[in-house]
Design an enzyme around this catalytic site. Structure first.
Site, mmCIF file in Angstrom:
data_model
loop_
_atom_site.group_PDB
_atom_site.id
_atom_site.type_symbol
_atom_site.label_atom_id
_atom_site.label_comp_id
_atom_site.label_asym_id
_atom_site.label_seq_id
_atom_site.Cartn_x
_atom_site.Cartn_y
_atom_site.Cartn_z
ATOM 1 N N ASP A 1 24.924 -2.224 -51.427
ATOM 2 C CA ASP A 1 23.809 -2.392 -50.521
ATOM 3 C C ASP A 1 23.587 -3.886 -50.366
ATOM 4 O OD1 ASP A 1 21.684 -1.733 -49.050
ATOM 5 O OD2 ASP A 1 20.597 -0.647 -50.610
ATOM 6 N N ASP B 1 24.650 -2.016 -43.508
ATOM 7 C CA ASP B 1 24.672 -2.863 -44.703
ATOM 8 C C ASP B 1 24.809 -2.050 -45.990
ATOM 9 O OD1 ASP B 1 22.231 -1.661 -44.669
ATOM 10 O OD2 ASP B 1 21.097 -3.450 -45.212
ATOM 11 N N GLU B 2 25.367 -0.878 -45.888
ATOM 12 C CA GLU B 2 25.411 0.004 -47.043
ATOM 13 C C GLU B 2 26.714 0.801 -47.010
ATOM 14 O OE1 GLU B 2 22.152 3.133 -48.845
ATOM 15 O OE2 GLU B 2 22.013 2.495 -46.769
#
Lengths: 375, 423
Positions: free
Chosen positions: B46, B139-140
């Site tokens: 993350d 973003d993960e």
């Protein structure tokens, strides 16, 4: 209210009205049938707010006129289980008192709901009317209803589109149904009084109820309608229904005109072969491939898990003179159509990916369009 | 504690002795110790305050200031840096509320192109580690490094530590990661150490760690389910974990057994690179609340155009559409419908979404509208047309032609009348 009636008469009347009652009902009164007894007759009414069915039953000995409502399904079950030939007495003292049913040594008390709660469907003015022989109405329904869509998004496809139009110079009453994959178009000579009628979409449930009622009669069925409602008078039963408020698509432009590759095949042999070949398929759509050559038809289907199947039909049942062609259809769609065809099926193809026209070679008044699928 | 507990140094990325407080090689205190450190392979990664971190990277003068990335005065917080978060600002919070909490925050309008570029860079670094990369959002992502020891000449934990440093050096943002036996635990573990974290949860300790946690910790337990569970007396995951499958089924229906399994930390979902997305959507928050169909149609149309492009870029189509609305008092409404035939053409998406929207317009003022494609279908199966809608292939071709013109001559080259804004 108190009356006595022959079990068989009451059973038939209850059967007519109770099937419109929804099994799973959120409004309790809609599970009930309205019973209204007056001089020598009994009127039974059931509704789901979309359809109302009323039956006028003669031959009822009314001791005390009156009205009440009782659970339709329960009442029907009880009367059905009474012995043949039984005399049924229904007695309601009024108000909240239960409805007492006596037949021979059997008796039961049924809970009632107030008559005032029973919704009445106002049919308004029905300016257009015509009469149709029961047989013709059955044909219109039988040959189109399998194509009615169940898809909620395009709700205007959830019924049969009935309208007056012209077909090759003749004035006709035409029924059309489509679910996007297939289309069924059937016509009968335009009955007197139908010329000015608006095009209406009759909901699927209404179609099915009318079809059941039309089974029992050979008489003419009176149809009356407006933009929003339609009424059928079938024998002693009167069915009024709301219509689907929507615009039926312009179906005419999806009916191919120039398909020139004609395949004629005997219905029985073809339909049975489709069923056998498709049995191998594990897909829900059960695709069947038709490989067509001069007077020769190869039906085939395959499934990744179970293998493949094929069947050949030769010139004794197949007539085809055009260039070779391969095309696939859902087995059920093919069978739905062949079920409506008596002897010889006529396919008119453009190519392997374009809509195909299917007709009964002997009855050009019914026409079907079928979308092919990739196989 | 066993004497030889494995440990590694996150700064020089080497194995370290477990019994020292600092790394003997580089002196760093950033050591990770865990009994299962070198056997676990599933990592949830993350990025920390992703958009805000990128803005700080590009404008170092903002390093010491609270930064909020989000749209306009009426928009919501897309990302808040950790400095801003100390005041209580959270993502998805309305901007006015965020600014009340943190009045001196620097608000930056999101520049998606920049974030997408950085995300792509990170994705490439991930894919150099293992083919089993499943992106979960921009973003993960979750990675499985099983079987990569020989390739990287290091156990997954060390490879990941190097990766974290690579991202810092090459992309300029920090990440937090959770290393665990499965996807569920990896996700929960990543939450435990943020920012710039490296958290480890072993199979042997998972149940004990989960047991005292509130039921709302589990992904999938939203406010409604939480209420239901609590009403039945289940507040801690340990209570759910104790249910056998039959009992769970009896109490909570068909989803009960899997709920109990997840409460025990069980998760059999593999990391599946092909299962990238379940839905694709686009949404916008208005400058002023809108309540009429006519005013809501305009932003809806623009979103449908955006959604069509996003679908096309991924070679996907919508088999159904989801309409999302947020009322002025922050109540969310979602409505969905299946499409008769899958589509990615804005006109078709719009027609479906508009019919959903029309039913919701009842005088309520809305602050946000969104449209999503769900479920998804392959683009090849879309817009084939049927007997009711034979023009679908032509609509698709027309839209593609317009897109080609736009790509060549600019956005304004050609538009449908619906898309023109009043001047």
């Amino acid at each position: 209210m108190k009356f006595t009636v022959e079990r068989a008469l009451l059973l038939k009347a209850l059967a007519h009205v109770q099937s419109v009652v929804e099994r799973r009902n959120t409004i309790p009164i809609l599970a009930n049938v309205l019973l209204a007894a007056q001089e020598g007759s009994l009127k039974l009414t059931a509704t789901d707010m979309e359809i109302a069915v009323v039956e006028d039953l003669a031959g009822v000995q009314v001791a005390r006129p009156g009205r009440t409502t009782a659970p339709a399904a329960t009442l029907y079950e009880i009367v059905r289980k009474l012995p043949d030939g039984a005399k049924v007495e229904l007695d309601h003292a009024g108000g909240d008192a239960p409805l007492r049913l006596r037949a021979g040594r059997f008796n039961t008390d049924l809970a009632v709901l107030p008559v005032e709660d029973f919704p009445s469907m106002t049919e308004g003015k029905l300016p257009h009317g015509f009469a149709l022989p029961a047989g013709q109405l059955r044909e219109l329904i039988d040959r189109t209803r399998f194509a009615i869509s169940t898809e909620e998004t395009r709700y205007y496809l959830n019924g049969i589109f009935l309208h007056a139009t012209e077909s090759e110079g003749a004035r006709v009453l035409r029924a059309v149904a489509t679910d996007g994959h297939r289309l069924a178009r059937v016509e009968e000579p335009l009955p007197e009084g139908a010329a000015g009628m608006p095009g209406v979409i009759i909901p699927r449930k209404t179609v099915n109820e009318v079809r059941k009622l039309a089974e029992e009669t050979q008489d003419e069925i009176a149809v009356k309608l407006s933009d929003t409602k339609i009424r059928f008078d079938i024998g002693t039963v009167q069915l009024t229904s709301k219509l689907i408020d929507g615009t039926f698509p312009e179906y005419d432009r999806v009916i191919p005109r120039g398909n020139d590759k004609v395949l004629k095949v005997l219905k029985k042999e073809f339909a049975e072969a489709v069923g056998r070949v498709a049995a191998i398929s594990s897909e829900r759509s059960r695709p069947v491939k038709l490989s067509i050559d001069r007077n020769h038809l190869l039906l085939s289907a395959s499934s990744a898990e179970q293998g493949q199947a094929q069947e050949e039909l030769d010139s004794d049942v197949v007539k085809y003179e055009s260039s070779p062609l391969e095309i696939g259809f859902q087995a059920r769609y093919l069978n739905d159509i062949t079920d409506q065809i008596a002897e010889q099926v006529e396919f008119r193809f453009a190519d392997g990916s374009a809509p195909t026209v299917v007709t009964d070679a002997a009855k050009p008044e019914a026409l079907y369009v079928l979308m092919p699928m990739r196989v | 504690m066993p004497a030889l507990m494995p440990a590694l140094c996150r700064d020089c990325c080497q194995e370290a002795p477990a019994d020292r407080p600092t790394c003997p090689a580089c002196g760093s205190r950033r050591l990770v110790r865990h009994a299962e450190l070198f056997t676990l392979t599933v990592a949830h990664i993350d990025c920390d305050a992703f958009y805000a971190s990128i803005e700080k990277r590009d404008r170092p003068e903002l390093l010491a200031r609270p930064v909020i990335v989000g749209g306009g005065k009426r928009g919501v917080v897309s990302a808040a840096c950790y400095l801003a978060r100390t005041t209580g600002v959270r993502s998805a919070m309305p901007m006015f509320k965020a600014l009340r909490l943190c009045p001196d925050a620097v608000v930056i309008k999101p520049q998606m192109a920049k974030y997408v570029a950085a995300a792509r860079q990170i994705r490439e670094l991930m894919e150099a580690l293992t083919p089993l990369v499943q992106p979960l959002s921009i973003d993960e992502a979750v990675l499985d490094l099983r079987g990569t020891e020989a390739l990287h000449r290091a156990p997954p934990a060390l490879t990941l530590a190097r990766f974290a440093l690579d991202v810092e050096r090459q992309v300029g943002v920090t990440i937090s990661l959770g290393l665990a036996p499965n996807r569920l635990l990896a996700k929960l573990t990543a939450e435990r150490d943020k920012p710039r974290g490296f958290a480890v949860l072993g199979a042997s300790e998972a149940a004990a760690w989960l047991a005292p946690q509130p039921v709302s910790l589990l992904p999938g337990v939203g406010p409604a389910l939480q209420k239901r569970l609590e009403a039945a007396g289940f507040t801690r995951l340990g209570q759910l974990a104790a249910l056998d499958a039959r009992e769970a089924l009896r109490r909570f229906g068909e989803d009960g057994p899997s709920l109990a399994a997840r409460a025990r930390g069980e998760d059999s979902r593999p990391v599946d690179p092909s299962r990238e997305v379940k839905s694709i959507s686009a949404e916008t928050t208005f400058e002023t609340d809108l309540a009429t169909l006519a005013t809501l149609e305009a932003p809806l149309w623009r979103l449908c155009e955006k959604l069509g492009r996003r679908l096309r870029d991924k070679s996907l189509a919508a088999a159904g559409v989801v309409l999302k609305l947020k009322t002025a008092d922050f109540r969310q409404r979602t409505r969905n419908m299946r499409l008769p035939v899958p589509s990615l053409v804005p006109e078709t998406l719009f027609a479906a979404a508009r019919s959903l929207l029309a039913k919701e317009v009842d005088g309520t003022a809305f602050r946000l509208i969104g449209i999503g494609a769900q479920p998804l279908a392959p683009a090849a199966a879309a817009d084939q047309g049927d007997l009711v809608d034979p023009d679908a292939p032509r609509r698709r071709a027309r839209w593609q032609a317009m897109e080609t013109l736009r790509a060549r001559f600019g956005e304004g080259a050609v538009a449908l009348g619906r898309g023109l804004r009043p001047r």
